[in-house]
Design a protein around this motif. Structure first.
Motif, PDB file in Angstrom:
ATOM      1  N   HIS A 298       7.895   2.259  -8.594  1.00  0.00           N
ATOM      2  CA  HIS A 298       7.341   1.503  -7.431  1.00  0.00           C
ATOM      3  C   HIS A 298       6.085   0.791  -7.313  1.00  0.00           C
ATOM      4  N   LEU A 299       5.481   2.648  -6.578  1.00  0.00           N
ATOM      5  CA  LEU A 299       3.988   2.232  -6.301  1.00  0.00           C
ATOM      6  C   LEU A 299       2.462   1.312  -7.242  1.00  0.00           C
ATOM      7  N   GLY A 300       3.193   1.263  -8.316  1.00  0.00           N
ATOM      8  CA  GLY A 300       2.349   0.964  -9.825  1.00  0.00           C
ATOM      9  C   GLY A 300       2.517  -0.514  -9.641  1.00  0.00           C
ATOM     10  N   ARG A 301       4.016  -1.126  -9.021  1.00  0.00           N
ATOM     11  CA  ARG A 301       3.849  -2.023  -9.558  1.00  0.00           C
ATOM     12  C   ARG A 301       3.014  -2.796  -8.127  1.00  0.00           C
ATOM     13  N   VAL A 302       1.451  -2.628  -7.962  1.00  0.00           N
ATOM     14  CA  VAL A 302       0.929  -3.426  -7.084  1.00  0.00           C
ATOM     15  C   VAL A 302      -0.167  -2.438  -7.564  1.00  0.00           C
ATOM     16  N   ARG A 303      -1.428  -2.775  -7.666  1.00  0.00           N
ATOM     17  CA  ARG A 303      -2.496  -1.841  -7.996  1.00  0.00           C
ATOM     18  C   ARG A 303      -3.931  -2.889  -8.116  1.00  0.00           C
ATOM     19  N   PHE A 304      -4.492  -2.178  -7.485  1.00  0.00           N
ATOM     20  CA  PHE A 304      -5.589  -2.798  -6.906  1.00  0.00           C
ATOM     21  C   PHE A 304      -6.979  -1.657  -7.143  1.00  0.00           C
ATOM     22  N   GLU A 305      -8.598  -3.136  -7.151  1.00  0.00           N
ATOM     23  CA  GLU A 305      -9.955  -1.953  -7.431  1.00  0.00           C
ATOM     24  C   GLU A 305     -10.487  -2.470  -6.386  1.00  0.00           C
ATOM     25  N   GLY A 306     -11.494  -1.666  -6.061  1.00  0.00           N
ATOM     26  CA  GLY A 306     -12.395  -1.367  -5.005  1.00  0.00           C
ATOM     27  C   GLY A 306     -11.839  -1.045  -4.048  1.00  0.00           C
ATOM     28  N   GLY A 307     -12.413  -1.680  -2.687  1.00  0.00           N
ATOM     29  CA  GLY A 307     -12.097  -1.274  -1.249  1.00  0.00           C
ATOM     30  C   GLY A 307     -12.622   0.504  -0.782  1.00  0.00           C
ATOM     31  N   THR A 308     -12.370   0.651   0.252  1.00  0.00           N
ATOM     32  CA  THR A 308     -12.570   2.128   0.776  1.00  0.00           C
ATOM     33  C   THR A 308     -12.060   3.157   0.246  1.00  0.00           C
ATOM     34  N   PRO A 309     -11.531   4.210   0.628  1.00  0.00           N
ATOM     35  CA  PRO A 309     -10.904   5.231   0.838  1.00  0.00           C
ATOM     36  C   PRO A 309      -9.728   4.961   1.935  1.00  0.00           C
ATOM     37  N   ALA A 310     -10.463   4.769   2.341  1.00  0.00           N
ATOM     38  CA  ALA A 310      -9.486   4.179   3.927  1.00  0.00           C
ATOM     39  C   ALA A 310      -7.835   3.432   4.303  1.00  0.00           C
ATOM     40  N   ARG A 311      -9.047   2.149   3.337  1.00  0.00           N
ATOM     41  CA  ARG A 311      -8.098   1.047   2.497  1.00  0.00           C
ATOM     42  C   ARG A 311      -7.148   1.137   1.755  1.00  0.00           C
ATOM     43  N   ARG A 312      -7.893   1.680   0.841  1.00  0.00           N
ATOM     44  CA  ARG A 312      -6.611   2.272  -0.615  1.00  0.00           C
ATOM     45  C   ARG A 312      -5.595   2.569   0.513  1.00  0.00           C
ATOM     46  N   ARG A 313      -6.066   4.248   1.078  1.00  0.00           N
ATOM     47  CA  ARG A 313      -5.192   4.608   1.523  1.00  0.00           C
ATOM     48  C   ARG A 313      -4.257   4.129   2.291  1.00  0.00           C
ATOM     49  N   VAL A 314      -4.406   3.304   3.545  1.00  0.00           N
ATOM     50  CA  VAL A 314      -3.575   1.694   3.858  1.00  0.00           C
ATOM     51  C   VAL A 314      -2.751   1.464   3.486  1.00  0.00           C
ATOM     52  N   MET A 315      -3.150   1.087   2.033  1.00  0.00           N
ATOM     53  CA  MET A 315      -2.385   0.154   1.337  1.00  0.00           C
ATOM     54  C   MET A 315      -0.988   1.167   0.857  1.00  0.00           C
ATOM     55  N   THR A 316      -1.982   1.801  -0.469  1.00  0.00           N
ATOM     56  CA  THR A 316      -1.052   1.935  -0.942  1.00  0.00           C
ATOM     57  C   THR A 316      -0.572   2.769   0.111  1.00  0.00           C
ATOM     58  N   THR A 317      -0.297   3.165   1.604  1.00  0.00           N
ATOM     59  CA  THR A 317       0.900   3.701   2.333  1.00  0.00           C
ATOM     60  C   THR A 317       1.798   2.162   2.529  1.00  0.00           C
ATOM     61  N   ALA A 318       1.006   1.235   3.018  1.00  0.00           N
ATOM     62  CA  ALA A 318       2.255  -0.061   3.240  1.00  0.00           C
ATOM     63  C   ALA A 318       2.597  -0.223   2.133  1.00  0.00           C
ATOM     64  N   LEU A 319       2.918  -0.112   1.241  1.00  0.00           N
ATOM     65  CA  LEU A 319       2.808  -0.717  -0.069  1.00  0.00           C
ATOM     66  C   LEU A 319       4.522   0.504  -0.308  1.00  0.00           C
ATOM     67  N   TYR A 320       4.474   1.512  -0.159  1.00  0.00           N
ATOM     68  CA  TYR A 320       5.518   2.676   0.442  1.00  0.00           C
ATOM     69  C   TYR A 320       5.920   2.620   1.235  1.00  0.00           C
ATOM     70  N   HIS A 321       5.757   2.102   2.801  1.00  0.00           N
ATOM     71  CA  HIS A 321       6.929   1.882   3.318  1.00  0.00           C
ATOM     72  C   HIS A 321       7.579   0.341   3.516  1.00  0.00           C
ATOM     73  N   SER A 322       7.521   0.009   2.240  1.00  0.00           N
ATOM     74  CA  SER A 322       7.860  -1.637   2.013  1.00  0.00           C
ATOM     75  C   SER A 322       9.353  -1.637   1.083  1.00  0.00           C
ATOM     76  N   LEU A 323       8.919  -0.097   1.174  1.00  0.00           N
ATOM     77  CA  LEU A 323      10.369   0.399  -0.182  1.00  0.00           C
ATOM     78  C   LEU A 323      10.875   0.833  -0.073  1.00  0.00           C
ATOM     79  N   ILE A 324      11.138   1.473   1.481  1.00  0.00           N
ATOM     80  CA  ILE A 324      12.147   2.309   1.814  1.00  0.00           C
ATOM     81  C   ILE A 324      13.038   1.529   2.515  1.00  0.00           C
ATOM     82  N   LYS A 325      12.745   0.425   2.960  1.00  0.00           N
ATOM     83  CA  LYS A 325      14.069  -0.223   2.996  1.00  0.00           C
ATOM     84  C   LYS A 325      14.427  -1.256   2.463  1.00  0.00           C
ATOM     85  N   PRO A 326      15.473  -2.375   2.627  1.00  0.00           N
ATOM     86  CA  PRO A 326      16.780  -1.647   3.027  1.00  0.00           C
ATOM     87  C   PRO A 326      17.092  -0.348   2.088  1.00  0.00           C
TER      88      PRO A 326
END
Length: 742
Positions: A298-326
């Protein structure tokens, strides 16, 4: 990826520039939890303190400013199942079937011990209780597996409390109405508790030959008893009850407890356990690996290149939080006997319909269709499409938030040609739902208060008209479209804003910049492009001085002064989520770029305090995903607006295809010596091509996005003329929308 993001009070760097002018009255806490989850699965599991609103953490219920702490430490009395994610304003929620490993007597059950050495990953949560027991939890779609590592003890135990439910805040406890528990021998026990009208069954298995198993009631063992039955339980008569396993342990000995859940009885709970855990024997590593694999997919369905380590962590976590509910519990509806999808924790449509549902439609289209099928069945059984729907019987208390929002997701799904739904039957329910609740007044008068519901209902009429017209019901479509023009009754032409009314979590400024189906007429009503942009500029704080955010226990005068600003609340309030893109319709996408850039930079970060407010069941995180990709879905209009992305390149899997968003001229965010992003300037869209063809317009159709392809965005340091002429489509102006691709 960091599941701890959002679990604590907001702790972001002091914003500068435009973001410093925004004022956030709502609670400054993400309200997420770090527990074990499966993508869109039925079961979650986490440490339980009783805190608001997930049962995890330290905070009390609050409605504004910085949350107050209930506890001065992280602590837990055990580990519960079924948690909310990122919601607010809910007094009690789930946390059923508490499992507690103990080396203390049963009298100490319910005590809280310090929580240390926490670890959280997708599908896995671990912590050490102050009792010295190391605790690990994983979940599958309908199961949970706990593994406890004990110190040496002559009488260790694992206690299953079936009476637990809700939160430790005032009026937050959930009391079972009826209950049954029985010991089956050979490490197996099972039970059912009826919570808020829903029968939740659990089948429990433990492999520990030297241990005894017993039932208990009121913290006393029932030696030799094999059944507990309660026909009616009142809050005044409730005594704790449940199951217990006990025996000696050597230092470092592990005990695994496996739990299968069902809403259709103990037999199905047992089958669910067998399906995901296999036969007897340890299953922790196997279940954890399977869930981790699902998360990777599921997390592999959105990918991205570049960005700071912080941005990448926030982005991946945002995708994770988007896929908990419903939560999806296939073939588990306790309210109708048929097989098929049953979805709950739609908490709420007001939170998720603009961002999260379009994300699910793109990267998990089968599940998005299942959700719509489930909502149609709810409408059939209960009489209306819910605004909020959870694992409980009873009236939908969230009707105050909004009206008829499921219509947007249904209209988008039909425009995309989604298979698997009976669209004629869906249309029946879409039309019927328009007449319920506030819809009756709208039908008779063309306007309803709260005035924001007028916009909801007018837009829902438009969405329903599109489906009716596609199904060749022309007279119905014409009537619905005529009524959809009632949005104009909500506005005051003298101000270009909504009329005075009462509002749910916001004021008339927050709700005045909705992306309606006729934005050309909406802008004309407010005096044209210049007047519309001037109002938007005031709302977003252009040229305004910085403001001070509410602190803990803010004074009424402080809150009143803040509300008087009539200011954008950042991403802390749902009505504001789409407002930055209103500039697109007035030919000023450069303004959208500035606002979105400021929000991405200053309102999201790493660490537990990395969210500006409630994650809203994934709605806020889904906003971050779309904004970072340079896209925004306009729910109900089969439309995506284009903006400057946050990464040099990104891609989103849409069904079995992929949309690649690539840039030229992208400049990475500078990182200071302290490791923090330092006020990077925005980058503006200069030109766009889609699949090699020049795109003058600032939008793509949903159909184009879902076909996949390559969107190339050329960026530069200054605003350009791009998007100044070809506006997004609008109902009353057929010239709008030109410049797109065929």
């Amino acid at each position: 990826m960091d599941p701890f993001i959002g679990t604590a009070a907001t702790a972001l760097p002091q914003p500068r520039g435009l973001a410093a002018t925004w004022w956030w009255p709502k609670p400054q806490v993400g309200n997420t939890h770090p527990g074990a989850t499966s993508p869109l699965g039925m079961v979650s599991a986490c440490a339980y303190s009783g805190a608001y609103p997930t049962g995890y953490g330290r905070y009390a219920k609050n409605t504004e400013g910085v949350p107050e702490e209930m506890f001065d430490r992280l602590q837990a009395s055990g580990f519960t199942h079924f948690q909310q994610s990122g919601t607010g304003a809910i007094r009690k929620y789930y946390n059923y079937v508490r499992v507690t490993p103990m080396v203390q007597p049963l009298d100490d059950l319910g005590s809280s011990w310090p929580l240390a050495n926490e670890v959280a990953e997708p599908g896995y949560y671990a912590a050490t209780l102050g009792t010295g027991v190391r605790c690990e939890i994983t979940v599958g779609a309908k199961v949970a597996v706990h593994r406890y590592t004990f110190p040496e003890h002559s009488n260790a135990r694992v206690v299953v409390d079936l009476s637990c439910g809700g939160l430790a805040i005032e009026l937050g406890r959930t009391v079972p109405l009826r209950a049954h528990a029985e010991s089956l021998g050979h490490g197996r026990m099972q039970g059912t508790v009826v919570m808020e009208g829903v029968p939740l069954s659990v089948h429990v298995e433990v492999d520990s030959p030297r241990w005894r198993q017993m039932l208990w009631y009121d913290r006393r063992l029932i030696d030799g008893g094999t059944r507990l039955d309660f026909d009616s339980i009142r809050p005044t008569t409730l005594r704790p009850f449940g199951m217990l396993y006990m025996g000696p342990t050597t230092a470092g000995q592990t005990v695994e407890i496996r739990l299968g859940f069902s809403l259709r009885g103990c037999d199905q709970a047992r089958r669910n356990l067998e399906l995901e855990c296999g036969g007897n024997g340890p299953a922790f590593d196997r279940v954890c690996a399977a869930t981790r694999e699902r998360w990777q997919d599921h997390l592999g369905r959105v990918r991205f290149e570049g960005g700071t380590p912080a941005r990448r962590r926030v982005m991946t976590t945002a995708l994770y939080h988007s896929l908990i509910k419903p939560c999806f519990a296939d073939d588990e509806s306790p309210f109708w006997p048929n097989s098929g999808p049953f979805a709950f924790d739609v908490c709420t449509m007001w939170d998720i319909y603009k961002t999260q549902l379009p994300l699910l439609s793109a990267i998990a289209p089968d599940r998005a269709t299942d959700l719509l099928e489930s909502l149609i069945r709810v409408c059939e059984e209960e009489g209306n499409f819910p605004i909020g729907y959870r694992m409980a019987r009873g009236a939908d208390r969230f009707f105050r938030q909004a009206s008829a929002l499921a219509h947007t997701a249904l209209a988008d799904a039909h425009a995309l040609g989604r298979p698997g739904l009976d669209w004629n039957w869906a249309l029946v329910h879409m039309v019927d739902d328009l007449r319920r609740m506030y819809g009756e007044d709208f039908f008779e008068h063309g306007v309803v208060h709260p005035i924001s519901h007028t916009l909801d209902l007018a837009f829902a009429h438009h969405c329903t008209a599109q489906v009716a017209r596609a199904l060749n019901d022309v007279s119905l479509a014409d009537d619905l479209e005529r009524r959809s023009r009632g949005w104009v009754n909500a506005f005051d032409p003298a101000t270009g804003l909504l009329r005075d009314s009462e509002f749910y979590e916001g004021g008339k400024w927050n709700y005045s910049f909705r992306l309606l189906h006729d934005m050309a007429a909406r802008i004309a009503l407010g005096g044209g492009d210049t007047a519309f942009v001037d109002n938007l500029d005031r709302f977003f704080g252009f040229g305004a001085p910085p403001v001070l955010q509410p602190g803990r226990r803010p004074e009424p005068a402080e809150m009143a002064a803040g509300y008087a600003l009539q200011r954008f609340e950042g991403l802390n309030n749902e009505p504001d989520m789409e407002a930055p893109w209103a500039y697109h319709y007035a030919g000023r996408p450069d303004r959208t770029t500035q606002i979105v850039h400021s929000a991405l930079t200053w309102q999201f970060g790493t660490g537990p305090g990395g969210l500006p407010g409630n994650d809203d069941s994934g709605g806020l995180s889904a906003w971050y995903v779309w904004a970072s990709l340079g896209l925004f879905p306009v729910a109900g209009q089969n439309l995506f607006l284009v903006n400057a992305p946050a990464f040099a390149q990104g891609a989103i899997r849409v069904g079995d295809r992929e949309l690649v968003v690539e840039t030229s001229g992208h400049v990475e965010t500078p990182i200071g010596a302290d490791g923090i992003e330092h006020d990077p300037p925005p980058q503006y869209v200069q030109a766009v091509t889609f699949n090699g063809r020049e795109l003058d317009a600032t939008h793509l159709s949903g159909t184009e996005v879902h076909r996949g392809g390559r969107l190339h965005i050329r960026l530069g340091p200054q605003p350009s003329s791009w998007g100044g002429r070809a506006r997004p489509p609008s109902l009353s102006d057929p010239r709008r929308g030109s410049g797109g691709t065929a």
